[in-house]
Design a protein around this motif. Sequence first.
Motif, PDB file in Angstrom:
ATOM      1  N   VAL A 194      33.996   7.379  70.655  1.00 19.51           N
ATOM      2  CA  VAL A 194      33.797   5.927  70.739  1.00 19.51           C
ATOM      3  C   VAL A 194      35.092   5.225  70.358  1.00 19.51           C
ATOM      4  CG1 VAL A 194      32.505   3.971  69.796  1.00 19.51           C
ATOM      5  CG2 VAL A 194      31.349   6.168  70.168  1.00 19.51           C
ATOM      6  N   GLU A 195      35.516   4.272  71.187  1.00 17.41           N
ATOM      7  CA  GLU A 195      36.698   3.478  70.862  1.00 17.41           C
ATOM      8  C   GLU A 195      36.301   2.391  69.873  1.00 17.41           C
ATOM      9  OE1 GLU A 195      40.071   0.636  72.923  1.00 17.41           O
ATOM     10  OE2 GLU A 195      39.033   2.113  74.180  1.00 17.41           O
ATOM     11  N   ILE A 196      37.005   2.364  68.741  1.00 16.64           N
ATOM     12  CA  ILE A 196      36.708   1.421  67.669  1.00 16.64           C
ATOM     13  C   ILE A 196      37.868   0.435  67.550  1.00 16.64           C
ATOM     14  CG2 ILE A 196      36.317   1.193  65.184  1.00 16.64           C
ATOM     15  CD1 ILE A 196      35.044   4.019  65.313  1.00 16.64           C
ATOM     16  N   PRO A 197      37.605  -0.858  67.633  1.00 17.96           N
ATOM     17  CA  PRO A 197      38.679  -1.840  67.516  1.00 17.96           C
ATOM     18  C   PRO A 197      39.366  -1.735  66.153  1.00 17.96           C
ATOM     19  CG  PRO A 197      36.638  -2.877  68.252  1.00 17.96           C
ATOM     20  CD  PRO A 197      36.296  -1.482  67.842  1.00 17.96           C
ATOM     21  N   PHE A 198      40.690  -1.511  66.190  1.00 18.43           N
ATOM     22  CA  PHE A 198      41.473  -1.389  64.954  1.00 18.43           C
ATOM     23  C   PHE A 198      42.940  -1.501  65.331  1.00 18.43           C
ATOM     24  CE2 PHE A 198      42.974   1.236  61.202  1.00 18.43           C
ATOM     25  CZ  PHE A 198      42.612   0.298  60.235  1.00 18.43           C
ATOM     26  N   GLU A 199      43.767  -1.925  64.401  1.00 16.64           N
ATOM     27  CA  GLU A 199      45.183  -2.115  64.708  1.00 16.64           C
ATOM     28  C   GLU A 199      45.969  -0.814  64.810  1.00 16.64           C
ATOM     29  OE1 GLU A 199      44.871  -2.695  60.162  1.00 16.64           O
ATOM     30  OE2 GLU A 199      43.758  -3.462  61.883  1.00 16.64           O
ATOM     31  N   LYS A 200      45.370   0.294  64.409  1.00 14.77           N
ATOM     32  CA  LYS A 200      46.032   1.598  64.480  1.00 14.77           C
ATOM     33  C   LYS A 200      45.094   2.615  65.116  1.00 14.77           C
ATOM     34  CE  LYS A 200      48.843   0.956  60.345  1.00 14.77           C
ATOM     35  NZ  LYS A 200      49.134   1.491  59.010  1.00 14.77           N
ATOM     36  N   GLY A 201      45.678   3.713  65.563  1.00 18.26           N
ATOM     37  CA  GLY A 201      44.909   4.831  66.079  1.00 18.26           C
ATOM     38  C   GLY A 201      45.366   6.098  65.395  1.00 18.26           C
ATOM     39  N   LEU A 202      44.775   7.210  65.784  1.00 15.10           N
ATOM     40  CA  LEU A 202      45.133   8.487  65.174  1.00 15.10           C
ATOM     41  C   LEU A 202      46.192   9.196  66.005  1.00 15.10           C
ATOM     42  CD1 LEU A 202      41.559   9.477  64.068  1.00 15.10           C
ATOM     43  CD2 LEU A 202      43.466   8.867  62.575  1.00 15.10           C
ATOM     44  N   GLU A 203      47.186   9.727  65.320  1.00 19.59           N
ATOM     45  CA  GLU A 203      48.303  10.408  65.955  1.00 19.59           C
ATOM     46  C   GLU A 203      47.906  11.851  66.266  1.00 19.59           C
ATOM     47  OE1 GLU A 203      52.779  11.767  64.632  1.00 19.59           O
ATOM     48  OE2 GLU A 203      51.884  10.040  63.651  1.00 19.59           O
ATOM     49  N   GLY A 204      48.196  12.282  67.493  1.00 17.22           N
ATOM     50  CA  GLY A 204      47.890  13.660  67.854  1.00 17.22           C
ATOM     51  C   GLY A 204      48.210  13.933  69.308  1.00 17.22           C
ATOM     52  N   HIS A 205      48.138  15.195  69.684  1.00 19.58           N
ATOM     53  CA  HIS A 205      48.431  15.622  71.050  1.00 19.58           C
ATOM     54  C   HIS A 205      47.341  15.137  72.008  1.00 19.58           C
ATOM     55  CE1 HIS A 205      50.348  18.085  74.101  1.00 19.58           C
ATOM     56  NE2 HIS A 205      49.186  18.661  74.373  1.00 19.58           N
ATOM     57  N   SER A 206      46.083  15.290  71.591  1.00 18.10           N
ATOM     58  CA  SER A 206      44.952  14.795  72.383  1.00 18.10           C
ATOM     59  C   SER A 206      44.688  13.352  71.958  1.00 18.10           C
ATOM     60  CB  SER A 206      43.723  15.668  72.117  1.00 18.10           C
ATOM     61  OG  SER A 206      43.279  15.488  70.775  1.00 18.10           O
ATOM     62  N   ASP A 207      43.448  12.897  72.064  1.00 19.63           N
ATOM     63  CA  ASP A 207      43.114  11.561  71.558  1.00 19.63           C
ATOM     64  C   ASP A 207      42.996  11.542  70.037  1.00 19.63           C
ATOM     65  OD1 ASP A 207      40.662  12.778  71.122  1.00 19.63           O
ATOM     66  OD2 ASP A 207      39.557  11.498  72.502  1.00 19.63           O
ATOM     67  N   ALA A 208      43.132  12.717  69.402  1.00 19.83           N
ATOM     68  CA  ALA A 208      43.152  12.877  67.938  1.00 19.83           C
ATOM     69  C   ALA A 208      41.836  12.465  67.273  1.00 19.83           C
ATOM     70  CB  ALA A 208      44.333  12.134  67.328  1.00 19.83           C
ATOM     71  N   ASP A 209      40.728  12.652  67.949  1.00 17.34           N
ATOM     72  CA  ASP A 209      39.406  12.305  67.434  1.00 17.34           C
ATOM     73  C   ASP A 209      39.022  13.302  66.331  1.00 17.34           C
ATOM     74  OD1 ASP A 209      36.601  12.022  67.061  1.00 17.34           O
ATOM     75  OD2 ASP A 209      36.331  11.349  69.123  1.00 17.34           O
ATOM     76  N   VAL A 210      39.269  12.930  65.076  1.00 16.23           N
ATOM     77  CA  VAL A 210      39.038  13.853  63.963  1.00 16.23           C
ATOM     78  C   VAL A 210      37.591  14.323  63.885  1.00 16.23           C
ATOM     79  CG1 VAL A 210      40.947  13.142  62.467  1.00 16.23           C
ATOM     80  CG2 VAL A 210      38.769  11.977  62.270  1.00 16.23           C
ATOM     81  N   LEU A 211      36.646  13.448  64.207  1.00 16.23           N
ATOM     82  CA  LEU A 211      35.237  13.837  64.123  1.00 16.23           C
ATOM     83  C   LEU A 211      34.910  14.942  65.124  1.00 16.23           C
ATOM     84  CD1 LEU A 211      32.377  13.548  63.030  1.00 16.23           C
ATOM     85  CD2 LEU A 211      32.018  11.722  64.706  1.00 16.23           C
ATOM     86  N   LEU A 212      35.259  14.724  66.388  1.00 15.84           N
ATOM     87  CA  LEU A 212      34.936  15.744  67.395  1.00 15.84           C
ATOM     88  C   LEU A 212      35.722  17.026  67.162  1.00 15.84           C
ATOM     89  CD1 LEU A 212      34.455  13.684  70.680  1.00 15.84           C
ATOM     90  CD2 LEU A 212      32.766  14.404  68.978  1.00 15.84           C
ATOM     91  N   HIS A 213      36.948  16.923  66.651  1.00 15.26           N
ATOM     92  CA  HIS A 213      37.723  18.129  66.347  1.00 15.26           C
ATOM     93  C   HIS A 213      37.043  18.941  65.243  1.00 15.26           C
ATOM     94  CE1 HIS A 213      41.768  16.469  68.085  1.00 15.26           C
ATOM     95  NE2 HIS A 213      40.761  16.411  68.940  1.00 15.26           N
ATOM     96  N   ALA A 214      36.545  18.261  64.210  1.00  8.17           N
ATOM     97  CA  ALA A 214      35.846  18.967  63.138  1.00  8.17           C
ATOM     98  C   ALA A 214      34.570  19.624  63.662  1.00  8.17           C
ATOM     99  CB  ALA A 214      35.526  18.004  61.992  1.00  8.17           C
ATOM    100  N   ILE A 215      33.831  18.916  64.518  1.00  6.07           N
ATOM    101  CA  ILE A 215      32.608  19.491  65.088  1.00  6.07           C
ATOM    102  C   ILE A 215      32.941  20.694  65.972  1.00  6.07           C
ATOM    103  CG2 ILE A 215      30.677  19.045  66.677  1.00  6.07           C
ATOM    104  CD1 ILE A 215      30.617  16.160  65.478  1.00  6.07           C
ATOM    105  N   CYS A 216      33.959  20.574  66.814  1.00  6.28           N
ATOM    106  CA  CYS A 216      34.378  21.712  67.648  1.00  6.28           C
ATOM    107  C   CYS A 216      34.742  22.905  66.774  1.00  6.28           C
ATOM    108  CB  CYS A 216      35.573  21.335  68.522  1.00  6.28           C
ATOM    109  SG  CYS A 216      35.185  20.303  69.943  1.00  6.28           S
ATOM    110  N   ASP A 217      35.500  22.668  65.705  1.00  6.67           N
ATOM    111  CA  ASP A 217      35.886  23.761  64.810  1.00  6.67           C
ATOM    112  C   ASP A 217      34.660  24.416  64.178  1.00  6.67           C
ATOM    113  OD1 ASP A 217      38.537  24.450  64.868  1.00  6.67           O
ATOM    114  OD2 ASP A 217      39.069  23.408  63.018  1.00  6.67           O
ATOM    115  N   GLY A 218      33.689  23.607  63.771  1.00 11.01           N
ATOM    116  CA  GLY A 218      32.473  24.159  63.198  1.00 11.01           C
ATOM    117  C   GLY A 218      31.704  25.007  64.197  1.00 11.01           C
ATOM    118  N   LEU A 219      31.582  24.510  65.421  1.00 10.38           N
ATOM    119  CA  LEU A 219      30.873  25.267  66.464  1.00 10.38           C
ATOM    120  C   LEU A 219      31.593  26.571  66.785  1.00 10.38           C
ATOM    121  CD1 LEU A 219      30.042  22.252  68.812  1.00 10.38           C
ATOM    122  CD2 LEU A 219      28.398  23.532  67.415  1.00 10.38           C
TER     123      LEU A 219
END
Length: 167
Positions: A24-49
Amino acid sequence: MLRIGFGYDVHRLCEGRKLILGGVEIPFEKGLEGHSDADVLLHAICDGLLGAMGEGDIGQHFPNTDPRYKDISSLKLLEAVALMMAELNFEAWNVDSTIVAERPRIAPYISQMVEKIAQILHVSFPQVNVKATTSEGLGFIGEGKGMAAYAVVLLKEVTGSRFQVSG
């Protein structure tokens, strides 16, 4: 057989990027730095799975050195992990996750995140839980320099997955 997996991810906040959490795109003045979209939540879920399946981690499957994953939506990464689950005869039974961020306020977007995750994993909404908390001003997250996410998942090994494996 039931299998438990644990996932964790962290990214810095930076200027000039969209903030994407749980797809989900959340309105904010900054985003997360990363190679992909850097979605920390989905990355953590993928790692858990991946961990629950005994299949390593997100970096092994989607390395940040591979141009195919440059700016990719992490929803696509979760879809690829869900397909792997089906191929290995696993189904998600429960996903419990926590986003740690000082700002912005995450709560208004949680139901949208749950809906996207549940759809991809072919589970009902009550099987996916997303929480948000702060670090009470402590550390790099408390200073507004980054965000982290944790996830615990429960998989069940099944015969005849609900997924349709195509290809």
